[in-house]
Design a protein around this motif. Structure first.
Motif, PDB file in Angstrom:
ATOM      1  N   LYS A   1       0.835  -1.195   0.000  1.00 50.10           N
ATOM      2  CA  LYS A   1       0.000   0.000   0.000  1.00 50.10           C
ATOM      3  C   LYS A   1       0.877   1.255   0.000  1.00 50.10           C
ATOM      4  CE  LYS A   1      -2.720   2.089   3.401  1.00 50.10           C
ATOM      5  NZ  LYS A   1      -3.590   1.995   4.547  1.00 50.10           N
ATOM      6  N   ALA A   2       1.923   1.246   0.806  1.00 50.35           N
ATOM      7  CA  ALA A   2       2.831   2.394   0.856  1.00 50.35           C
ATOM      8  C   ALA A   2       3.566   2.568  -0.472  1.00 50.35           C
ATOM      9  CB  ALA A   2       3.830   2.227   1.997  1.00 50.35           C
ATOM     10  N   VAL A   3       3.944   1.476  -1.106  1.00 49.52           N
ATOM     11  CA  VAL A   3       4.637   1.549  -2.394  1.00 49.52           C
ATOM     12  C   VAL A   3       3.724   2.158  -3.446  1.00 49.52           C
ATOM     13  CG1 VAL A   3       5.690   0.184  -4.236  1.00 49.52           C
ATOM     14  CG2 VAL A   3       6.144  -0.389  -1.848  1.00 49.52           C
ATOM     15  N   VAL A   4       2.476   1.705  -3.491  1.00 48.56           N
ATOM     16  CA  VAL A   4       1.513   2.240  -4.454  1.00 48.56           C
ATOM     17  C   VAL A   4       1.279   3.725  -4.193  1.00 48.56           C
ATOM     18  CG1 VAL A   4      -0.897   2.114  -5.207  1.00 48.56           C
ATOM     19  CG2 VAL A   4       0.414   0.009  -4.886  1.00 48.56           C
TER      20      VAL A   4
ATOM     21  N   HIS B   1       3.382   5.861  -2.889  1.00 47.79           N
ATOM     22  CA  HIS B   1       4.559   6.625  -3.312  1.00 47.79           C
ATOM     23  C   HIS B   1       4.645   6.725  -4.832  1.00 47.79           C
ATOM     24  CE1 HIS B   1       6.733   7.744   0.310  1.00 47.79           C
ATOM     25  NE2 HIS B   1       6.226   6.647   0.846  1.00 47.79           N
ATOM     26  N   PHE B   2       4.287   5.667  -5.541  1.00 49.84           N
ATOM     27  CA  PHE B   2       4.261   5.755  -7.008  1.00 49.84           C
ATOM     28  C   PHE B   2       3.202   6.756  -7.465  1.00 49.84           C
ATOM     29  CE2 PHE B   2       6.723   1.782  -7.300  1.00 49.84           C
ATOM     30  CZ  PHE B   2       7.611   2.156  -8.295  1.00 49.84           C
ATOM     31  N   ALA B   3       2.053   6.755  -6.810  1.00 47.90           N
ATOM     32  CA  ALA B   3       1.000   7.718  -7.159  1.00 47.90           C
ATOM     33  C   ALA B   3       1.471   9.138  -6.866  1.00 47.90           C
ATOM     34  CB  ALA B   3      -0.274   7.395  -6.389  1.00 47.90           C
ATOM     35  N   LEU B   4       2.127   9.320  -5.738  1.00 49.56           N
ATOM     36  CA  LEU B   4       2.663  10.641  -5.388  1.00 49.56           C
ATOM     37  C   LEU B   4       3.705  11.086  -6.411  1.00 49.56           C
ATOM     38  CD1 LEU B   4       2.817  12.992  -3.380  1.00 49.56           C
ATOM     39  CD2 LEU B   4       4.549  11.680  -2.146  1.00 49.56           C
TER      40      LEU B   4
ATOM     41  N   ALA C   1       3.351  15.266 -12.984  1.00 45.39           N
ATOM     42  CA  ALA C   1       2.275  16.048 -13.606  1.00 45.39           C
ATOM     43  C   ALA C   1       2.286  17.498 -13.120  1.00 45.39           C
ATOM     44  CB  ALA C   1       0.927  15.397 -13.314  1.00 45.39           C
ATOM     45  N   ALA C   2       2.718  17.724 -11.895  1.00 42.64           N
ATOM     46  CA  ALA C   2       2.708  19.084 -11.330  1.00 42.64           C
ATOM     47  C   ALA C   2       3.867  19.933 -11.839  1.00 42.64           C
ATOM     48  CB  ALA C   2       2.758  19.010  -9.804  1.00 42.64           C
TER      49      ALA C   2
ATOM     50  N   ALA D   1       5.704  15.914   0.910  1.00 43.00           N
ATOM     51  CA  ALA D   1       4.641  14.897   0.951  1.00 43.00           C
ATOM     52  C   ALA D   1       5.209  13.498   1.160  1.00 43.00           C
ATOM     53  CB  ALA D   1       3.815  14.952  -0.331  1.00 43.00           C
ATOM     54  N   SER D   2       6.308  13.170   0.482  1.00 44.32           N
ATOM     55  CA  SER D   2       6.877  11.831   0.659  1.00 44.32           C
ATOM     56  C   SER D   2       7.459  11.663   2.057  1.00 44.32           C
ATOM     57  CB  SER D   2       7.922  11.528  -0.409  1.00 44.32           C
ATOM     58  OG  SER D   2       9.002  12.414  -0.323  1.00 44.32           O
TER      59      SER D   2
END
Length: 169
Positions: free
Chosen positions: A90-93, A95-98, A104-105, A121-122
């Motif tokens: 869950k944490a890996v997913v 971090h990839f989303a972040l 994108a930002a 954030a990370s």
């Protein structure tokens, strides 16, 4: 009850996958053409990141292999549950989303602001701050990381970093 030992655990397999993919991607950067206007080619930074990632994957693989040699497989199987397998990812997913949001930002906000927000954030995802001192540490870390990274790439290596469409910063 069997006393056979498993060759690798979850961490070992993850380390092996990271090692293989990082090594393959590292090899692909070798064929990138050099740019005549900048002192380092486009493969310079990816090679550093991929080389470090491959090294850390190898380290994780070796550490897990040594751990598996010390632990009995039956003891690990008795605590086996699907939730315990999925919860670390869950944490890996996240971090990839972040990281995807960070990429994108960059177009609207630029490298400096996006990097500051990403590091902050990370850091909060890795270790949520619980006090004002911890929040200050997150802000200082994010500021220093964004400034140092910008300074090294923009000023020292002469790599043009993205400016924000909305901020021009």
């Amino acid at each position: 009850m069997s006393s056979e030992r498993s060759f690798l655990g979850k961490d070992g397999w993850a380390g092996l996958v990271v090692l293989i993919f990082s090594s393959v991607l590292f090899l692909l950067t070798i064929g990138l053409p050099d740019m005549p206007l900048v002192p380092v080619g486009p493969g310079f930074y990816p090679r550093i990141v991929l080389g470090l990632t491959a090294f850390l994957g190898l380290w994780l693989l070796i550490a897990d292999y040594r751990l598996q040699q010390r632990h009995d497989a039956q003891a690990r199987l008795s605590t086996f549950r699907w939730i315990s397998i999925l919860s670390p990812y869950k944490a890996v997913v996240m971090h990839f989303a972040l990281f995807a949001v960070y990429i994108a930002a960059m177009a609207p906000f630029g490298f400096r602001l996006s990097s500051f927000a990403y590091v902050a954030a990370s850091s909060c995802l890795l270790d949520p701050p619980k006090s004002a001192k911890a929040w200050l540490r997150v802000l200082v870390l994010a500021s220093v990381a964004a400034f140092v990274t910008f300074f090294i790439f923009e000023r020292y290596l002469a790599v043009l970093l993205p400016r924000g469409r909305w901020t021009s910063f």
